[in-house]
Each structure stands twice: as C-alpha cells, then as structure tokens.
Design an enzyme around this catalytic site. Structure first.
Site, PDB file in Angstrom:
ATOM      1  N   ARG A 196      -6.291  -7.175  -8.362  1.00 47.46           N
ATOM      2  CA  ARG A 196      -6.284  -7.644  -6.972  1.00 47.46           C
ATOM      3  C   ARG A 196      -7.132  -8.905  -6.825  1.00 47.46           C
ATOM      4  O   ARG A 196      -6.808  -9.795  -6.033  1.00 47.46           O
ATOM      5  CB  ARG A 196      -6.775  -6.535  -6.038  1.00 47.46           C
ATOM      6  CG  ARG A 196      -5.748  -5.424  -5.829  1.00 47.46           C
ATOM      7  CD  ARG A 196      -6.193  -4.422  -4.781  1.00 47.46           C
ATOM      8  NE  ARG A 196      -7.204  -3.521  -5.296  1.00 47.46           N
ATOM      9  CZ  ARG A 196      -6.946  -2.385  -5.943  1.00 47.46           C
ATOM     10  NH1 ARG A 196      -5.702  -2.035  -6.180  1.00 47.46           N
ATOM     11  NH2 ARG A 196      -7.919  -1.606  -6.361  1.00 47.46           N
ATOM     12  N   GLY A 256      -2.135  -1.882 -21.122  1.00 45.01           N
ATOM     13  CA  GLY A 256      -1.938  -1.064 -19.929  1.00 45.01           C
ATOM     14  C   GLY A 256      -0.703  -0.186 -20.015  1.00 45.01           C
ATOM     15  O   GLY A 256      -0.530   0.615 -20.944  1.00 45.01           O
ATOM     16  N   TYR A 257       0.191  -0.358 -19.055  1.00 47.13           N
ATOM     17  CA  TYR A 257       1.403   0.448 -18.943  1.00 47.13           C
ATOM     18  C   TYR A 257       2.244   0.353 -20.219  1.00 47.13           C
ATOM     19  O   TYR A 257       2.775   1.350 -20.722  1.00 47.13           O
ATOM     20  CB  TYR A 257       2.192  -0.046 -17.728  1.00 47.13           C
ATOM     21  CG  TYR A 257       3.322   0.836 -17.247  1.00 47.13           C
ATOM     22  CD1 TYR A 257       3.507   2.133 -17.732  1.00 47.13           C
ATOM     23  CD2 TYR A 257       4.203   0.369 -16.270  1.00 47.13           C
ATOM     24  CE1 TYR A 257       4.534   2.928 -17.260  1.00 47.13           C
ATOM     25  CE2 TYR A 257       5.240   1.149 -15.793  1.00 47.13           C
ATOM     26  CZ  TYR A 257       5.405   2.436 -16.297  1.00 47.13           C
ATOM     27  OH  TYR A 257       6.431   3.214 -15.822  1.00 47.13           O
ATOM     28  N   ASP A 299      -9.970  -1.822 -13.448  1.00 47.90           N
ATOM     29  CA  ASP A 299      -8.968  -2.829 -13.778  1.00 47.90           C
ATOM     30  C   ASP A 299      -8.073  -3.146 -12.585  1.00 47.90           C
ATOM     31  O   ASP A 299      -7.645  -4.294 -12.415  1.00 47.90           O
ATOM     32  CB  ASP A 299      -8.111  -2.347 -14.952  1.00 47.90           C
ATOM     33  CG  ASP A 299      -8.824  -2.524 -16.290  1.00 47.90           C
ATOM     34  OD1 ASP A 299     -10.000  -2.922 -16.275  1.00 47.90           O
ATOM     35  OD2 ASP A 299      -8.205  -2.254 -17.336  1.00 47.90           O
ATOM     36  N   ASN A 336      -0.805  -8.418 -15.474  1.00 51.57           N
ATOM     37  CA  ASN A 336      -0.564  -7.380 -16.479  1.00 51.57           C
ATOM     38  C   ASN A 336       0.905  -7.287 -16.873  1.00 51.57           C
ATOM     39  O   ASN A 336       1.255  -7.494 -18.017  1.00 51.57           O
ATOM     40  CB  ASN A 336      -1.036  -6.012 -15.972  1.00 51.57           C
ATOM     41  CG  ASN A 336      -2.394  -5.625 -16.518  1.00 51.57           C
ATOM     42  OD1 ASN A 336      -3.061  -6.414 -17.155  1.00 51.57           O
ATOM     43  ND2 ASN A 336      -2.802  -4.399 -16.254  1.00 51.57           N
TER      44      ASN A 336
END
Length: 294
Positions: free
Chosen positions: A79, A191-192, A74, A149
C-alpha cells in the site's frame, strides 16, 4: 531530514515499535509527516499526543522527502508503494507482522537500524513493477494500474476452472485450464507465486514469472520470462465475470476482455539496511541452514 510515516496498527505488536520510532526521530530532530488516517488512529489509541503535519495522497509527497517509513507487514509495504508511485521516494519497511519479505527491518534493535537511516548508511534496491491495461477499459483499474508483487486472474462466483489464453509478444503460448494465473515480479516471487510452486527470483533479476494456480492441465509449469515481454491474457469461463488482482486491489472484469501486462515505466525504490539483506531474509524466513546436518 524529512520522512513520511505510514502504517497499520496491530494491538499486540505495533505499539512499542511506533513509540520507538517516534521517540528516536524526535530525539534526532527528524521532521515527520504522518499519513492522516494513521495519525488519527495513533491519537485515538493515545500512542502520540504531539501535533504533526499530515499527508493524505500521493500528490503531497514530493522531492523534499528523504524516505517513507512503512510500519506493518508486507501488505502495508504494498500500500505504501501506491503512495510514492513515480516520486522516487525510497521506502523502508519496519516489520510488525509475521512472515514478511518486504518489511525487512525487525523490531529487535530498531534504534540501531534507524541510526543507519539518519547517517544514510543504506543502499537502494530498485524494484520492477507490472502495469495493466484492460480492453475494454475497466474503471477500477484506470488509476492504480500497477502492481509491485503480482497481477493475477482468478475465478469468481464459481467452483469451475477458467481458461486463460496466454500470448507472449503476440505469439500464442498456452491456454491454462486452472483456478487462475499469476504474473509475478522478482519482488512478488516470494509471495503468492511461491505458494503455488513458482521459483524464487532475487530482486535484481530482469524477469517475470508466470505461475498457474491449481492447473487442470498438469503439464503446465511456472515459466520465467524476460521482463521486456508483453503478456496478453483472454479469460473465459462459465460465469460472466472473473477477478483481477493487483497486489491486494481487486477488480471484477468481464469475460473475453483483453488484459495487456508489461513492465511499468518506473520502479519503486526500497531501502536496504546493511544487516538486513534479501539473502539474510530468505535464510531467516525459510529456515534455510536450520537442518542439523548443515
């Protein structure tokens, strides 16, 4: 067909994937243009020997490209998004990592998935981005001022919590006493934000998520807001600076600076293969349906 190739090299898992992709595209006469640093690494590892055209910047990716293939996890996909920017070039992620929600194509049966690509049997999933403006200006944020994200703020050089004064569309919401705060897109909700207790949003939801990181005011909870909302943050703490991250890119920002976060004017197009949908990825990655009682 013309594709850009960008990737990361992992000794044990990536090499056979890279070889399969290059063999398949060469056999099917697909024109490949490789990111320059990645190609040099492939030459160094003796994975490829043939000469290929290269690119080094997003300015070299134009409408002549049908797709960008991202080889990695991911992080590599995030990037890759900085390479396509507003060009509209779709990104297909080939997963060479572990737990991943963006790089959806798995290494098993990769030829079958690539066959869908050359036959154009895929759909496009448009993903919302966040944009960031810092007042006063911060030179580390001026160029790459968007995130696929999340945008997060967090403490720097201290174990003390920070205070994040938060307003939505000009109206005061809350002052979070916490280690930090995450503003996540639907893409970033897995994600986070998820690891800090935030909800999962499907990619087509027109919302963002505000998720506190280890809040001291325990009644603070993740909040889902419309993606048309303008979010303003002002951070204060014991140290002179705090950290702002845009996906994996980090900048140091001075206390009391104003951060303005809102929906980016353009989106990132991601390729979705018929057999590798978002819901299937959720089931596989989170082991939903694995309970023996189901």
């Amino acid at each position: 067909m013309k594709v850009a190739i960008y990737g990361q090299y992992y000794q044990n898992s990536t090499e056979p994937i890279i070889k399969d992709i290059f063999v398949f595209f060469n056999k099917n006469k697909v024109e490949m243009v490789i990111e320059a640093d990645f190609l040099n690494l492939l030459y160094e590892k003796k994975i490829v020997a043939k000469e290929y055209k290269t690119f080094s910047s997003y300015t070299e990716l134009d409408a002549s490209f049908d797709m960008l293939i991202s080889i990695g996890g991911d992080g590599t996909m995030l990037r890759a998004a900085t390479l396509v920017r507003d060009s509209g070039i779709p990104i297909l992620g080939v997963n060479a990592g572990r737990l991943g929600f963006l790089a959806s194509v798995q290494k098993e049966n990769i030829e079958n998935f690539l066959q869908y690509v050359i036959e154009k049997k895929y759909s496009i999933s448009s993903r919302s981005l966040l944009s960031l403006q810092c007042i006063p200006e911060n030179e580390d944020i001026l160029d790459l001022n968007f995130a696929m994200n999340e945008i997060s703020v967090s403490r720097k050089d201290t174990t003390s919590m920070i205070t994040i004064e938060t307003s939505l569309n000009g109206e005061y919401l809350n002052s979070y006493w916490a280690d930090g705060l995450i503003i996540a897109t639907p893409t970033g909700s897995t994600g986070y934000s998820l690891s800090c207790g935030g909800p999962i949003l499907t990619p087509d939801v027109t919302s963002f998520v505000i998720t506190p990181i280890a809040p001291h005011n325990l009644n603070a909870r993740p909040l889902v807001i419309p993606d048309t909302t303008e979010i303003r943050l002002k951070v204060s703490g014991r140290e002179e600076f705090y950290l702002v991250s845009l996906d994996s890119r980090i900048a140091s920002v001075k206390n009391e600076s104003i951060l303005i976060i809102k929906k980016n004017p353009y989106k990132i197009n991601m390729v979705e293969i018929p057999e590798e949908t978002f819901l299937k990825t959720l089931r596989n990655k989170l082991l939903w349906g694995e309970d023996k009682r189901n």
